[in-house]
Design a protein around this motif. Sequence first.
Motif, PDB file in Angstrom:
ATOM      1  N   LEU A 497       0.916  -1.236  -0.072  1.00  0.00           N
ATOM      2  CA  LEU A 497      -0.092   0.099  -0.088  1.00  0.00           C
ATOM      3  C   LEU A 497       0.849   1.126   0.017  1.00  0.00           C
ATOM      4  CD1 LEU A 497      -2.701   1.393   0.187  1.00  0.00           C
ATOM      5  CD2 LEU A 497      -2.571   1.096   2.627  1.00  0.00           C
ATOM      6  N   VAL A 498       0.629   1.975  -1.098  1.00  0.00           N
ATOM      7  CA  VAL A 498       1.580   3.191  -1.238  1.00  0.00           C
ATOM      8  C   VAL A 498       0.480   4.245  -1.098  1.00  0.00           C
ATOM      9  CG1 VAL A 498       3.191   4.412  -2.749  1.00  0.00           C
ATOM     10  CG2 VAL A 498       3.089   1.914  -2.764  1.00  0.00           C
ATOM     11  N   THR A 499       1.140   5.324  -0.218  1.00  0.00           N
ATOM     12  CA  THR A 499       0.509   6.609  -0.190  1.00  0.00           C
ATOM     13  C   THR A 499       1.100   7.856  -0.749  1.00  0.00           C
ATOM     14  OG1 THR A 499       1.248   6.993   2.062  1.00  0.00           O
ATOM     15  CG2 THR A 499      -0.876   5.694   1.811  1.00  0.00           C
ATOM     16  N   GLY A 500       0.546   8.933  -0.852  1.00  0.00           N
ATOM     17  CA  GLY A 500       1.144   9.865  -1.743  1.00  0.00           C
ATOM     18  C   GLY A 500       1.915  10.675  -0.508  1.00  0.00           C
ATOM     19  N   ASP A 501       2.522  11.843  -0.809  1.00  0.00           N
ATOM     20  CA  ASP A 501       3.416  12.613  -0.304  1.00  0.00           C
ATOM     21  C   ASP A 501       2.974  12.942   1.112  1.00  0.00           C
ATOM     22  OD1 ASP A 501       5.378  12.198  -2.201  1.00  0.00           O
ATOM     23  OD2 ASP A 501       4.961  14.274  -3.261  1.00  0.00           O
ATOM     24  N   ASN A 502       1.972  13.397   1.200  1.00  0.00           N
ATOM     25  CA  ASN A 502       1.298  13.823   2.402  1.00  0.00           C
ATOM     26  C   ASN A 502       0.681  12.667   3.069  1.00  0.00           C
ATOM     27  OD1 ASN A 502      -1.247  13.087   1.205  1.00  0.00           O
ATOM     28  ND2 ASN A 502      -1.905  15.137   0.956  1.00  0.00           N
ATOM     29  N   GLY A 503       0.441  11.382   2.636  1.00  0.00           N
ATOM     30  CA  GLY A 503       0.124  10.315   3.469  1.00  0.00           C
ATOM     31  C   GLY A 503      -1.172  10.075   3.649  1.00  0.00           C
ATOM     32  N   GLU A 504      -2.165  10.897   3.028  1.00  0.00           N
ATOM     33  CA  GLU A 504      -3.510  10.819   3.123  1.00  0.00           C
ATOM     34  C   GLU A 504      -3.964   9.513   2.496  1.00  0.00           C
ATOM     35  OE1 GLU A 504      -5.339  14.330   0.873  1.00  0.00           O
ATOM     36  OE2 GLU A 504      -5.009  15.576   2.845  1.00  0.00           O
ATOM     37  N   ILE A 505      -5.021   9.062   3.188  1.00  0.00           N
ATOM     38  CA  ILE A 505      -5.895   7.811   2.550  1.00  0.00           C
ATOM     39  C   ILE A 505      -7.211   8.065   2.701  1.00  0.00           C
ATOM     40  CG2 ILE A 505      -6.218   5.297   3.419  1.00  0.00           C
ATOM     41  CD1 ILE A 505      -3.517   4.961   4.376  1.00  0.00           C
ATOM     42  N   PRO A 506      -7.996   7.595   1.665  1.00  0.00           N
ATOM     43  CA  PRO A 506      -9.242   7.997   1.584  1.00  0.00           C
ATOM     44  C   PRO A 506      -9.984   7.210   2.807  1.00  0.00           C
ATOM     45  CG  PRO A 506      -8.971   6.730  -0.444  1.00  0.00           C
ATOM     46  CD  PRO A 506      -7.682   7.118   0.220  1.00  0.00           C
ATOM     47  N   PHE A 507     -11.317   7.505   3.311  1.00  0.00           N
ATOM     48  CA  PHE A 507     -11.800   6.943   3.685  1.00  0.00           C
ATOM     49  C   PHE A 507     -12.966   6.070   3.086  1.00  0.00           C
ATOM     50  CE2 PHE A 507     -15.865   5.925   6.095  1.00  0.00           C
ATOM     51  CZ  PHE A 507     -15.552   5.465   7.468  1.00  0.00           C
ATOM     52  N   LEU A 508     -12.790   4.732   3.013  1.00  0.00           N
ATOM     53  CA  LEU A 508     -13.737   4.076   2.202  1.00  0.00           C
ATOM     54  C   LEU A 508     -14.427   2.937   2.959  1.00  0.00           C
ATOM     55  CD1 LEU A 508     -10.888   3.039  -0.397  1.00  0.00           C
ATOM     56  CD2 LEU A 508     -12.837   4.817  -0.670  1.00  0.00           C
ATOM     57  N   ALA A 509     -15.682   2.746   2.792  1.00  0.00           N
ATOM     58  CA  ALA A 509     -16.352   1.749   3.165  1.00  0.00           C
ATOM     59  C   ALA A 509     -16.073   0.132   2.853  1.00  0.00           C
ATOM     60  CB  ALA A 509     -18.123   1.943   3.263  1.00  0.00           C
ATOM     61  N   ALA A 510     -16.411  -0.691   3.851  1.00  0.00           N
ATOM     62  CA  ALA A 510     -15.908  -2.270   3.406  1.00  0.00           C
ATOM     63  C   ALA A 510     -16.836  -2.706   2.102  1.00  0.00           C
ATOM     64  CB  ALA A 510     -16.376  -3.004   4.778  1.00  0.00           C
ATOM     65  N   GLY A 511     -18.239  -2.033   2.131  1.00  0.00           N
ATOM     66  CA  GLY A 511     -18.778  -2.648   0.882  1.00  0.00           C
ATOM     67  C   GLY A 511     -18.244  -2.081  -0.329  1.00  0.00           C
ATOM     68  N   GLU A 512     -17.368  -0.793  -0.480  1.00  0.00           N
ATOM     69  CA  GLU A 512     -17.175  -0.286  -1.759  1.00  0.00           C
ATOM     70  C   GLU A 512     -15.706  -1.052  -2.084  1.00  0.00           C
ATOM     71  OE1 GLU A 512     -17.455   4.635  -1.747  1.00  0.00           O
ATOM     72  OE2 GLU A 512     -16.693   3.674   0.305  1.00  0.00           O
ATOM     73  N   LEU A 513     -14.926  -1.213  -0.839  1.00  0.00           N
ATOM     74  CA  LEU A 513     -13.848  -2.148  -1.023  1.00  0.00           C
ATOM     75  C   LEU A 513     -14.110  -3.194  -1.587  1.00  0.00           C
ATOM     76  CD1 LEU A 513     -11.854  -1.050   2.112  1.00  0.00           C
ATOM     77  CD2 LEU A 513     -11.310  -0.631  -0.254  1.00  0.00           C
ATOM     78  N   ASN A 514     -15.028  -4.139  -1.256  1.00  0.00           N
ATOM     79  CA  ASN A 514     -15.306  -5.471  -1.773  1.00  0.00           C
ATOM     80  C   ASN A 514     -15.816  -5.318  -3.168  1.00  0.00           C
ATOM     81  OD1 ASN A 514     -14.988  -6.816   0.861  1.00  0.00           O
ATOM     82  ND2 ASN A 514     -17.160  -6.524   1.473  1.00  0.00           N
ATOM     83  N   ALA A 515     -16.818  -4.382  -3.606  1.00  0.00           N
ATOM     84  CA  ALA A 515     -17.133  -4.237  -4.829  1.00  0.00           C
ATOM     85  C   ALA A 515     -15.890  -3.895  -5.886  1.00  0.00           C
ATOM     86  CB  ALA A 515     -17.971  -3.044  -5.132  1.00  0.00           C
ATOM     87  N   LEU A 516     -14.779  -3.281  -5.439  1.00  0.00           N
ATOM     88  CA  LEU A 516     -13.527  -2.828  -5.969  1.00  0.00           C
ATOM     89  C   LEU A 516     -12.826  -4.181  -6.232  1.00  0.00           C
ATOM     90  CD1 LEU A 516     -11.483  -0.746  -6.951  1.00  0.00           C
ATOM     91  CD2 LEU A 516     -10.698  -0.723  -4.759  1.00  0.00           C
ATOM     92  N   ARG A 517     -12.609  -5.064  -5.104  1.00  0.00           N
ATOM     93  CA  ARG A 517     -11.992  -6.173  -5.138  1.00  0.00           C
ATOM     94  C   ARG A 517     -12.679  -7.080  -6.183  1.00  0.00           C
ATOM     95  NH1 ARG A 517     -13.213  -8.318  -0.696  1.00  0.00           N
ATOM     96  NH2 ARG A 517     -14.737  -9.743  -1.627  1.00  0.00           N
ATOM     97  N   ARG A 518     -13.775  -7.216  -6.388  1.00  0.00           N
ATOM     98  CA  ARG A 518     -14.565  -8.171  -7.357  1.00  0.00           C
ATOM     99  C   ARG A 518     -14.270  -7.552  -8.909  1.00  0.00           C
ATOM    100  NH1 ARG A 518     -18.685  -8.165  -3.208  1.00  0.00           N
ATOM    101  NH2 ARG A 518     -19.768  -6.442  -4.141  1.00  0.00           N
TER     102      ARG A 518
END
Length: 648
Positions: A497-518
């Motif tokens: 997992l690589v983040t940008g220079d400022n280290g920000e990570i978006p807030f993502l719901a588990a359902g969104e991540l599951n759909a992304l993985r599929r």
Amino acid sequence: MRQIELLIPARDGESGRAAVDHGADAVYIGGPAFGARAAAGNSIETIAGLVEYGHRYRVKVYAALNTLVYEEELARAEQMARELLAAGVDALIIQDPAYLMMGLEGAVFHASTQMCNTGADRVVFFGRSGFSRVILERGLTLEEICDISARCGVETECFVHGAICVGHSGRCYMSRSMGPRSGNRGECSQPCRLAYDLEDGQGNVILRGKHLLSVRDLNLSAYIGRMIDAGVTSFKVEGRLKETEYVKNVTAYYRNVLDAEIARRPGVRKSSDGDVRYGFTPDPAKTFSRGFTTWTAGGMRPGVASFDTPKALGEPIGRVAGVGDGYFTLDRRDAGGSSRVAGEVAQIVGPADSGGILSAGGEASGRKTIVAGDGLCFLAGGRLTGTNINKVDGNRVYPNRTDGIVPGAEVFRNHDHSFLQMVQRSAASRTVAVRVECRADGAGLSVTADDGCGNRAVASLAARNGTAGNRERMAAVIESQIRKTGGTIYRIEGFTLVTGDNGEIPFLAAGELNALRRRLFDELTARRLEAFGKERQAAVVSAAAARDDTYPYMDSHLGGEENVTNSLARRFWVMHGVTGFEPANDLRRSLDGLAVMTTPYCLRREIGICLKDNPGDKSRELFLRRGNFRYRLDFDCAGCRMRVVKVE
């Protein structure tokens, strides 16, 4: 990079999927008809399902259409071939060259062993005339295989395990000589497994009621490395009528053997993708086995036959030490030279109230355990009997029946209850390793999956809920959700997992991540299938380019053993310079006076009267007799071949 293939039989869709799950690189299966195992036919829908299942791992599926086709069957055979190609099969295994004359677009042809592929000249011809692969006759030596592979310029496929056709494939008409059933039509009655009397020219019986043509099963696992070096592409297991447990066990065993040999050779890889896991230790002696032989691979030698029985003996256990009232005791110290185990009379380890376990140190120490439910065979005085075990108590084994159990009888186990239960319960899995890289910033998340085989997929997700306040926790959630590959063919072996220079990570719901993985893994599967499809199309183009319809056959006249049974086959041979044809043996009303079998197996050698060693015995004629059927044995000592000739 050179690709090596483990080719496994499938009786049906279930066993085909089991073959894939346990490590097959390719599977061969019979269609609805025209297969050399008439009892192992499958619907087009079943085969299409197996194709879909296997292609995800780059496992190929070959359809066996390897019987002779009669004139009135040509239209049906062509329709079936077209349906199989539409179902996605990767090649058609054929005996009858009529299929090459049908204009089957997109077809790749493998020359069945039924075409009697015994020499380099013949294999070269088939490679030039439209076949992408030639399946070699089982009865070849390693030196002959080397010569063929070096000269032929076409892929070679060799049997390495399973039942042996004692006669040269496609040159055996013994079944047809006894009745209407023909091996070349998928209905062999297996006369080579029957009992015969061996007689001399005066009718004197030399051996009575023995299975004189029945040979043990093939096991060339010790030759795999040398066969790879010889140029063999595909390593084939026999058994389209075998149970699924056999398929699982033997596939896993040869997967291990091949992988070990491939690992020793730079520039060589298996032809499919995915690593397998299963819950048992494979052992080919624990599923169907008549006892093993290397047949002719190491040269012609005696000791390949099984005169007393054509049935599956299984693994040797020992001898009957004694017989009591409804029980026997077992001595493991000797099994007539065939036992691989030794030891003292077995002792009990295990609870008697569960039926008991008879052991002499356990399987791990090389001893064989016996449990209630096992099936045993007893061989004494040339007579074979069998029974199941009801219980074991102390050093006493209580069989279901005691017929044929006498002191000194050899004991074999042909049904290992515990092992088969383990195989049946084993939850096999096959997975493709992928590396996943995630890149996150305030705008969203992009995920890339790489299967290490040149296929990559990317899926992205925009941030809709701002950035995460707890970055470490969000990073853990992302990894946890992306790693959930259950229900796919993938397993993640590397994750970053690589983040940008400022280290920000978006807030993502588990359902969104599951759909992304599929989406990610669906895309990777699509890329893999697309790449595999290009490989398959390249194979079709290559096959068409290599075909030479004017390449001359070695002879201008074909004997009846070539079995030209239809007009399209005849046209094929004429196109390649043949001008004379004898009637096909399979169309003859009578085979009297003809050699109905040609084989590298020599009965003289097997019983110790080889003419090379006993030249003074040349005047002694030998015959096989079974009832009214009588066959003369002719011996070609120069070629080390025996011919079985039907006597009128």
